[in-house]
Motif scaffolding. Structure first.
Motif, PDB file in Angstrom:
ATOM      1  N   ARG A 162       0.827  -1.202   0.000  1.00  0.00           N
ATOM      2  CA  ARG A 162       0.000   0.000   0.000  1.00  0.00           C
ATOM      3  C   ARG A 162       0.860   1.250   0.000  1.00  0.00           C
ATOM      4  O   ARG A 162       1.802   1.368   0.797  1.00  0.00           O
ATOM      5  N   ALA A 163       0.548   2.165  -0.904  1.00  0.00           N
ATOM      6  CA  ALA A 163       1.203   3.473  -0.907  1.00  0.00           C
ATOM      7  C   ALA A 163       0.626   4.316   0.221  1.00  0.00           C
ATOM      8  O   ALA A 163      -0.590   4.387   0.392  1.00  0.00           O
ATOM      9  N   ASP A 164       1.471   4.948   1.014  1.00  0.00           N
ATOM     10  CA  ASP A 164       0.989   5.784   2.103  1.00  0.00           C
ATOM     11  C   ASP A 164       0.115   6.899   1.535  1.00  0.00           C
ATOM     12  O   ASP A 164       0.446   7.525   0.528  1.00  0.00           O
ATOM     13  N   GLY A 165      -1.009   7.143   2.170  1.00  0.00           N
ATOM     14  CA  GLY A 165      -1.954   8.123   1.673  1.00  0.00           C
ATOM     15  C   GLY A 165      -3.092   7.506   0.900  1.00  0.00           C
ATOM     16  O   GLY A 165      -4.128   8.149   0.699  1.00  0.00           O
ATOM     17  N   SER A 166      -2.929   6.272   0.456  1.00  0.00           N
ATOM     18  CA  SER A 166      -4.002   5.540  -0.207  1.00  0.00           C
ATOM     19  C   SER A 166      -4.734   4.692   0.817  1.00  0.00           C
ATOM     20  O   SER A 166      -4.101   4.059   1.672  1.00  0.00           O
ATOM     21  N   GLN A 167      -6.050   4.658   0.731  1.00  0.00           N
ATOM     22  CA  GLN A 167      -6.837   3.901   1.703  1.00  0.00           C
ATOM     23  C   GLN A 167      -6.742   2.402   1.478  1.00  0.00           C
ATOM     24  O   GLN A 167      -7.017   1.614   2.383  1.00  0.00           O
ATOM     25  N   THR A 168      -6.371   2.002   0.267  1.00  0.00           N
ATOM     26  CA  THR A 168      -6.310   0.578  -0.058  1.00  0.00           C
ATOM     27  C   THR A 168      -5.012   0.262  -0.789  1.00  0.00           C
ATOM     28  O   THR A 168      -4.306   1.158  -1.266  1.00  0.00           O
ATOM     29  N   GLY A 169      -4.697  -1.031  -0.885  1.00  0.00           N
ATOM     30  CA  GLY A 169      -3.481  -1.476  -1.562  1.00  0.00           C
ATOM     31  C   GLY A 169      -3.776  -2.613  -2.518  1.00  0.00           C
ATOM     32  O   GLY A 169      -4.907  -2.806  -2.949  1.00  0.00           O
ATOM     33  N   MET A 199       5.264  10.199  -0.222  1.00  0.00           N
ATOM     34  CA  MET A 199       4.227   9.504  -0.970  1.00  0.00           C
ATOM     35  C   MET A 199       2.837  10.057  -0.656  1.00  0.00           C
ATOM     36  O   MET A 199       1.997  10.230  -1.561  1.00  0.00           O
ATOM     37  N   ARG A 200       2.565  10.320   0.601  1.00  0.00           N
ATOM     38  CA  ARG A 200       1.240  10.808   0.998  1.00  0.00           C
ATOM     39  C   ARG A 200       0.884  12.086   0.256  1.00  0.00           C
ATOM     40  O   ARG A 200      -0.271  12.279  -0.156  1.00  0.00           O
ATOM     41  N   ASN A 201       1.843  12.972   0.087  1.00  0.00           N
ATOM     42  CA  ASN A 201       1.583  14.216  -0.627  1.00  0.00           C
ATOM     43  C   ASN A 201       1.436  13.973  -2.126  1.00  0.00           C
ATOM     44  O   ASN A 201       0.604  14.601  -2.789  1.00  0.00           O
ATOM     45  N   PRO A 209      -1.492   4.012 -10.160  1.00  0.00           N
ATOM     46  CA  PRO A 209      -1.994   3.006 -11.111  1.00  0.00           C
ATOM     47  C   PRO A 209      -3.143   2.215 -10.480  1.00  0.00           C
ATOM     48  O   PRO A 209      -3.082   1.833  -9.299  1.00  0.00           O
ATOM     49  N   GLY A 210      -4.191   1.987 -11.251  1.00  0.00           N
ATOM     50  CA  GLY A 210      -5.398   1.381 -10.712  1.00  0.00           C
ATOM     51  C   GLY A 210      -5.188   0.034 -10.063  1.00  0.00           C
ATOM     52  O   GLY A 210      -5.869  -0.307  -9.090  1.00  0.00           O
ATOM     53  N   HIS A 211      -4.225  -0.755 -10.559  1.00  0.00           N
ATOM     54  CA  HIS A 211      -4.039  -2.094 -10.001  1.00  0.00           C
ATOM     55  C   HIS A 211      -3.338  -2.070  -8.652  1.00  0.00           C
ATOM     56  O   HIS A 211      -3.175  -3.129  -8.036  1.00  0.00           O
ATOM     57  N   TRP A 212      -2.924  -0.890  -8.168  1.00  0.00           N
ATOM     58  CA  TRP A 212      -2.296  -0.783  -6.857  1.00  0.00           C
ATOM     59  C   TRP A 212      -3.310  -0.496  -5.753  1.00  0.00           C
ATOM     60  O   TRP A 212      -2.927  -0.257  -4.604  1.00  0.00           O
TER      61      TRP A 212
END
Length: 377
Positions: A162-169, A199-201, A209-212
């Motif tokens: 999961r990328a920090d700042g994204s709610q899902t991974g 990353m959050r910013n 990318p959508g698959h992430w």
């Protein structure tokens, strides 16, 4: 009042940072763990080359303070002899890896961390504070700690990236996890800028990318508090500061075989037994556990006020969390606190339910004013 200078890097061992009490030298223990012998050697080095004080950082590292430029080279030799120093400065600066501290030797957290450590040279050029979190226990414990790329347990029980700042991974296998994390780091390097260095910013301005995305992370663990754990005693350090003499004494008396550093200003005495720990926080209800304070003046040249004495005086008077910052940078706490006191020209501005850089509700308060205020929150 001039604005505080925001540093774009953290003080490493090879590249220390000058502070008001001398050089600050950061030690990054592998797997956030030091053997008892390493702890005792580090305590000795802190007393011989520094001022005998150690800081716990929110990245689960240790800092030696008060090191002189003349003794820095000898300190590096001592750290190397303790196997606490990377011979290559470039690799040391890339070793920003948080691990959940309750891992079992040989478990998934260990396996993934060891592979990532072996692959550090494969990382692209990244900002100095860019880091990873490996949080693969049954419940997540590092969600509030600074990291840009997270490998953690998903809601379905599997491993997600999961990328920090994204709610899902995205779900990943253990065999592909580190390759996928390196790929995410390369994506960040291509899209980041001097203004977007975390990353959050970045994900606020650039779509991943959508698959992430799509797979939610798993449940959160309860807050870790001082007490006895299956791994050994967990004790706190007020404001993350430890006297080397006190730590030396604690390691010897507890019989711990190793020390694990957490990013919560607490240390885990691996394999140790409960023992009196003067100078440490040992009660879950101690108000100092929810108080944050930076080094303050005169130790930090950017601080506008002394911080830690007023933090100790105020901690028991606040119904929630307390943050005392020497300037508007807010180094000791990046998130909002119930009460934040910000040093300004020897006095304090008071921010309610906010961060150090937020608009204050009151300005120019003396320490005496603060101790008599009743409407703090």
């Amino acid at each position: 009042m001039s604005a505080p200078v925001v540093k774009g890097w953290c003080p490493g061992a090879h590249r220390p940072m000058m502070s008001g009490d001398g050089l600050v030298v950061r030690v990054r223990p592998r797997m956030a763990r030091l053997t008892a012998e390493q702890v005792l050697g580090l305590c000795d080095a802190a007393q011989r080359h520094g001022n005998g004080r150690l800081d716990l950082t929110n990245r689960a590292n240790l800092q030696l303070r008060g090191v002189s430029e003349q003794t820095h080279r000898q300190l590096l030799d001592d750290l190397a002899n303790l196997d606490l120093l990377d011979p290559e400065p470039g690799l040391e600066s890339r070793r920003n890896i948080l691990v959940q501290p309750f891992y079992e030797h040989g478990d998934q957290t260990c396996r993934l961390t060891e592979i990532l450590l072996d692959r550090l040279a494969d990382l692209p050029e990244l900002p100095a504070k860019f880091g990873f979190a490996i949080d693969t226990g049954s419940n997540r414990v590092l969600s509030e700690n600074s990291a840009d790329i997270r490998l953690e347990t998903g809601m379905s029980g599997g491993l997600i990236l999961r990328a920090d700042g994204s709610q899902t991974g995205v779900c990943v296998s253990e065999e592909r996890a580190i390759d996928a994390a390196l790929g995410m780091a390369r994506w960040f390097a291509r899209h980041s800028s001097p203004e977007l260095r975390r990353m959050r910013n970045l994900v606020r301005h650039t779509s991943l990318p959508g698959h992430w995305t799509g797979k939610p992370p798993g449940p959160l663990a309860t807050r870790s508090e001082p007490g006895f754990t299956p791994k050994g005693p967990l004790v706190g350090a007020a404001f993350g500061q430890i006297l080397a003499l006190a730590l030396d004494d604690l390691i010897r008396k507890s019989g711990a075989r190793a020390l694990r550093i957490t990013p919560w200003r607490q240390i885990l005495l691996e394999g140790g037994h409960s023992t009196p720990a003067p100078g440490f926080v040992t009660r879950p209800d101690d108000p100092l556990l929810t108080a944050d304070a930076c080094s303050g003046a005169p130790i930090c040249p950017q601080a506008q006020a002394e911080t830690q004495m007023i933090a100790r005086q105020m901690a028991g008077r606040i119904g929630g969390s307390l943050h005392v910052s020497g300037c508007t940078k807010g180094c000791a706490r990046q998130t909002a606190a119930s009460v934040t006191l910000v040093g300004r020209n020897g006095r304090f501005d008071l921010v309610k339910r906010g961060r150090a850089g937020d608009e204050p509700a009151m300005r120019g308060l003396t320490p005496e004013d603060l101790l008599t205020l009743t409407d703090l929150t």
